[in-house]
Design a protein around this motif. Structure first.
Motif, PDB file in Angstrom:
ATOM      1  N   GLU A  67       0.867  -1.338   0.119  1.00 34.99           N
ATOM      2  CA  GLU A  67       0.171   0.145   0.070  1.00 34.99           C
ATOM      3  C   GLU A  67       0.911   1.242   0.074  1.00 34.99           C
ATOM      4  OE1 GLU A  67      -3.150   2.524   3.132  1.00 34.99           O
ATOM      5  OE2 GLU A  67      -2.249   0.437   3.477  1.00 34.99           O
ATOM      6  N   TYR A  68       1.916   1.400   0.732  1.00 36.57           N
ATOM      7  CA  TYR A  68       2.855   2.455   0.988  1.00 36.57           C
ATOM      8  C   TYR A  68       3.367   2.577  -0.712  1.00 36.57           C
ATOM      9  CZ  TYR A  68       6.455   5.723   2.182  1.00 36.57           C
ATOM     10  OH  TYR A  68       7.546   6.489   2.272  1.00 36.57           O
ATOM     11  N   ALA A  69       3.838   1.675  -0.886  1.00 33.23           N
ATOM     12  CA  ALA A  69       4.901   1.678  -2.128  1.00 33.23           C
ATOM     13  C   ALA A  69       3.850   2.490  -3.373  1.00 33.23           C
ATOM     14  CB  ALA A  69       5.377   0.418  -2.564  1.00 33.23           C
ATOM     15  N   PHE A  70       2.582   1.799  -3.334  1.00 31.76           N
ATOM     16  CA  PHE A  70       1.647   2.419  -4.357  1.00 31.76           C
ATOM     17  C   PHE A  70       1.253   3.810  -4.226  1.00 31.76           C
ATOM     18  CE2 PHE A  70      -2.873   2.855  -6.086  1.00 31.76           C
ATOM     19  CZ  PHE A  70      -2.511   2.213  -7.301  1.00 31.76           C
ATOM     20  N   LYS A  71       1.267   3.877  -3.000  1.00 32.43           N
ATOM     21  CA  LYS A  71       0.890   5.530  -2.660  1.00 32.43           C
ATOM     22  C   LYS A  71       2.040   6.538  -3.151  1.00 32.43           C
ATOM     23  CE  LYS A  71      -2.611   4.995   0.727  1.00 32.43           C
ATOM     24  NZ  LYS A  71      -2.923   5.252   2.250  1.00 32.43           N
ATOM     25  N   GLN A  72       3.064   6.078  -3.210  1.00 35.71           N
ATOM     26  CA  GLN A  72       4.174   6.849  -3.763  1.00 35.71           C
ATOM     27  C   GLN A  72       4.331   6.865  -5.258  1.00 35.71           C
ATOM     28  OE1 GLN A  72       5.866   8.179  -0.919  1.00 35.71           O
ATOM     29  NE2 GLN A  72       4.368   6.972  -0.004  1.00 35.71           N
ATOM     30  N   LEU A  73       3.593   6.226  -5.901  1.00 36.69           N
ATOM     31  CA  LEU A  73       3.466   6.575  -7.404  1.00 36.69           C
ATOM     32  C   LEU A  73       2.522   7.623  -7.828  1.00 36.69           C
ATOM     33  CD1 LEU A  73       2.548   2.827  -8.241  1.00 36.69           C
ATOM     34  CD2 LEU A  73       4.915   4.124  -8.256  1.00 36.69           C
ATOM     35  N   SER A  74       2.976   8.096  -9.100  1.00 36.23           N
ATOM     36  CA  SER A  74       1.898   9.064  -9.674  1.00 36.23           C
ATOM     37  C   SER A  74       0.848   8.444 -10.143  1.00 36.23           C
ATOM     38  CB  SER A  74       2.626   9.998 -10.730  1.00 36.23           C
ATOM     39  OG  SER A  74       2.645   8.869 -11.966  1.00 36.23           O
ATOM     40  N   ARG A  75      -0.336   9.255 -10.521  1.00 39.45           N
ATOM     41  CA  ARG A  75      -1.709   8.633 -10.956  1.00 39.45           C
ATOM     42  C   ARG A  75      -1.268   7.692 -12.208  1.00 39.45           C
ATOM     43  NH1 ARG A  75      -6.988   8.993 -10.733  1.00 39.45           N
ATOM     44  NH2 ARG A  75      -8.160   9.032 -12.565  1.00 39.45           N
ATOM     45  N   LYS A  76      -0.416   8.091 -13.358  1.00 35.43           N
ATOM     46  CA  LYS A  76      -0.322   7.360 -14.311  1.00 35.43           C
ATOM     47  C   LYS A  76       0.508   6.119 -14.052  1.00 35.43           C
ATOM     48  CE  LYS A  76       2.154   7.534 -18.768  1.00 35.43           C
ATOM     49  NZ  LYS A  76       2.835   8.342 -19.627  1.00 35.43           N
ATOM     50  N   GLU A  77       1.484   6.402 -13.140  1.00 35.50           N
ATOM     51  CA  GLU A  77       2.374   5.086 -12.595  1.00 35.50           C
ATOM     52  C   GLU A  77       1.360   4.215 -11.823  1.00 35.50           C
ATOM     53  OE1 GLU A  77       6.697   6.745 -11.765  1.00 35.50           O
ATOM     54  OE2 GLU A  77       5.245   7.073 -10.396  1.00 35.50           O
ATOM     55  N   LYS A  78       0.237   4.615 -11.188  1.00 32.26           N
ATOM     56  CA  LYS A  78      -0.768   3.470 -10.569  1.00 32.26           C
ATOM     57  C   LYS A  78      -1.282   2.750 -11.522  1.00 32.26           C
ATOM     58  CE  LYS A  78      -0.885   6.451  -6.446  1.00 32.26           C
ATOM     59  NZ  LYS A  78      -1.975   7.605  -5.462  1.00 32.26           N
ATOM     60  N   PHE A  79      -1.847   3.573 -12.563  1.00 31.08           N
ATOM     61  CA  PHE A  79      -2.842   2.730 -13.516  1.00 31.08           C
ATOM     62  C   PHE A  79      -1.772   1.970 -14.279  1.00 31.08           C
ATOM     63  CE2 PHE A  79      -5.931   6.221 -12.954  1.00 31.08           C
ATOM     64  CZ  PHE A  79      -7.158   5.323 -12.842  1.00 31.08           C
ATOM     65  N   ASN A  80      -0.623   2.147 -14.467  1.00 30.02           N
ATOM     66  CA  ASN A  80       0.377   1.320 -15.021  1.00 30.02           C
ATOM     67  C   ASN A  80       0.593  -0.010 -14.476  1.00 30.02           C
ATOM     68  OD1 ASN A  80       0.682   2.899 -17.514  1.00 30.02           O
ATOM     69  ND2 ASN A  80       2.391   3.944 -16.815  1.00 30.02           N
ATOM     70  N   TYR A  81       0.770   0.171 -13.175  1.00 36.97           N
ATOM     71  CA  TYR A  81       0.995  -0.865 -12.143  1.00 36.97           C
ATOM     72  C   TYR A  81       0.151  -1.818 -12.235  1.00 36.97           C
ATOM     73  CZ  TYR A  81       1.813  -3.189  -7.659  1.00 36.97           C
ATOM     74  OH  TYR A  81       1.475  -3.989  -6.759  1.00 36.97           O
ATOM     75  N   ILE A  82      -1.380  -1.282 -12.012  1.00 40.25           N
ATOM     76  CA  ILE A  82      -2.586  -2.478 -12.059  1.00 40.25           C
ATOM     77  C   ILE A  82      -2.629  -2.668 -13.242  1.00 40.25           C
ATOM     78  CG2 ILE A  82      -5.087  -1.944 -12.041  1.00 40.25           C
ATOM     79  CD1 ILE A  82      -4.746   0.125 -10.019  1.00 40.25           C
ATOM     80  N   GLY A  83      -2.385  -2.188 -14.492  1.00 45.94           N
ATOM     81  CA  GLY A  83      -2.567  -2.817 -15.740  1.00 45.94           C
ATOM     82  C   GLY A  83      -1.556  -4.060 -15.797  1.00 45.94           C
ATOM     83  N   GLU A  84      -0.201  -3.605 -15.482  1.00 46.31           N
ATOM     84  CA  GLU A  84       0.777  -4.652 -15.620  1.00 46.31           C
ATOM     85  C   GLU A  84       0.602  -5.996 -14.618  1.00 46.31           C
ATOM     86  OE1 GLU A  84       4.491  -2.850 -14.593  1.00 46.31           O
ATOM     87  OE2 GLU A  84       4.268  -1.439 -16.225  1.00 46.31           O
ATOM     88  N   LYS A  85      -0.078  -5.667 -13.414  1.00 45.04           N
ATOM     89  CA  LYS A  85      -0.428  -7.000 -12.748  1.00 45.04           C
ATOM     90  C   LYS A  85      -1.470  -7.748 -13.083  1.00 45.04           C
ATOM     91  CE  LYS A  85       2.604  -6.256  -9.002  1.00 45.04           C
ATOM     92  NZ  LYS A  85       3.375  -7.648  -8.679  1.00 45.04           N
ATOM     93  N   LEU A  86      -2.507  -6.896 -13.814  1.00 46.18           N
ATOM     94  CA  LEU A  86      -3.500  -7.819 -14.371  1.00 46.18           C
ATOM     95  C   LEU A  86      -3.152  -8.370 -15.532  1.00 46.18           C
ATOM     96  CD1 LEU A  86      -6.412  -5.056 -13.731  1.00 46.18           C
ATOM     97  CD2 LEU A  86      -6.035  -7.250 -12.295  1.00 46.18           C
ATOM     98  N   ASN A  87      -2.053  -7.928 -16.312  1.00 45.15           N
ATOM     99  CA  ASN A  87      -1.685  -8.665 -17.418  1.00 45.15           C
ATOM    100  C   ASN A  87      -1.169  -9.784 -16.921  1.00 45.15           C
ATOM    101  OD1 ASN A  87      -1.238  -9.004 -20.299  1.00 45.15           O
ATOM    102  ND2 ASN A  87       0.174  -7.567 -20.401  1.00 45.15           N
ATOM    103  N   GLU A  88      -0.232  -9.697 -16.022  1.00 49.78           N
ATOM    104  CA  GLU A  88       0.571 -10.901 -15.367  1.00 49.78           C
ATOM    105  C   GLU A  88      -0.467 -12.058 -15.099  1.00 49.78           C
ATOM    106  OE1 GLU A  88       3.006  -9.897 -12.054  1.00 49.78           O
ATOM    107  OE2 GLU A  88       4.011  -8.480 -13.213  1.00 49.78           O
ATOM    108  N   ILE A  89      -1.444 -11.526 -14.495  1.00 50.87           N
ATOM    109  CA  ILE A  89      -2.439 -12.624 -13.845  1.00 50.87           C
ATOM    110  C   ILE A  89      -3.205 -13.521 -15.408  1.00 50.87           C
ATOM    111  CG2 ILE A  89      -4.911 -13.008 -12.583  1.00 50.87           C
ATOM    112  CD1 ILE A  89      -4.022 -10.548 -10.878  1.00 50.87           C
ATOM    113  N   THR A  90      -3.510 -12.576 -16.349  1.00 45.84           N
ATOM    114  CA  THR A  90      -4.358 -13.299 -17.440  1.00 45.84           C
ATOM    115  C   THR A  90      -3.350 -14.147 -18.321  1.00 45.84           C
ATOM    116  OG1 THR A  90      -3.711 -11.219 -18.788  1.00 45.84           O
ATOM    117  CG2 THR A  90      -5.836 -11.490 -17.340  1.00 45.84           C
ATOM    118  N   LYS A  91      -1.844 -13.789 -18.259  1.00 42.38           N
ATOM    119  CA  LYS A  91      -0.914 -14.621 -18.854  1.00 42.38           C
ATOM    120  C   LYS A  91      -0.703 -15.895 -18.071  1.00 42.38           C
ATOM    121  CE  LYS A  91       1.744 -11.130 -21.009  1.00 42.38           C
ATOM    122  NZ  LYS A  91       2.941 -10.614 -21.280  1.00 42.38           N
ATOM    123  N   LYS A  92      -1.176 -16.312 -16.893  1.00 44.67           N
ATOM    124  CA  LYS A  92      -0.913 -17.493 -16.050  1.00 44.67           C
ATOM    125  C   LYS A  92      -1.636 -18.565 -16.497  1.00 44.67           C
ATOM    126  CE  LYS A  92       1.192 -15.340 -12.099  1.00 44.67           C
ATOM    127  NZ  LYS A  92       0.951 -15.250 -10.561  1.00 44.67           N
TER     128      LYS A  92
END
Length: 92
Positions: A67-92
């Protein structure tokens, strides 16, 4: 012995399209609390909210660190983080 991962780092999207990140050990109950206007002060005036992302962890400390690490990101970086994590899940 199996250990349950019941510590959550979660991200809510508020009605005004802002993001809210938090920690809980009961995700459904916490989102309902936010939507009832009894959650964090930030979300009270920005409801209803919807959970757009969450991760589970073995310990409270791990979830709060995420949570702390996420809060340090910019709004754009937050959406990129979520997108990357969701993409990792769908590739499994």
């Amino acid at each position: 012995m199996e250990i349950e991962a019941n510590h959550f780092f979660y991200v809510l999207e508020c009605a005004d399209q802002t993001l809210y990140a938090g920690y809980t050990n009961n995700l459904e109950k916490r989102v309902a609390t936010h939507n009832a206007g009894k959650g964090a002060k930030y979300t009270r005036a920005r409801g209803p909210v919807k959970c757009i992302y969450y991760e589970t962890f073995q310990t409270k400390q791990e979830a709060m660190k995420a949570e702390y690490a996420f809060k340090q990101l910019s709004r754009k970086e937050k959406f990129n983080y979520i997108g990357e994590k969701l993409n990792e899940i769908t590739k499994k």
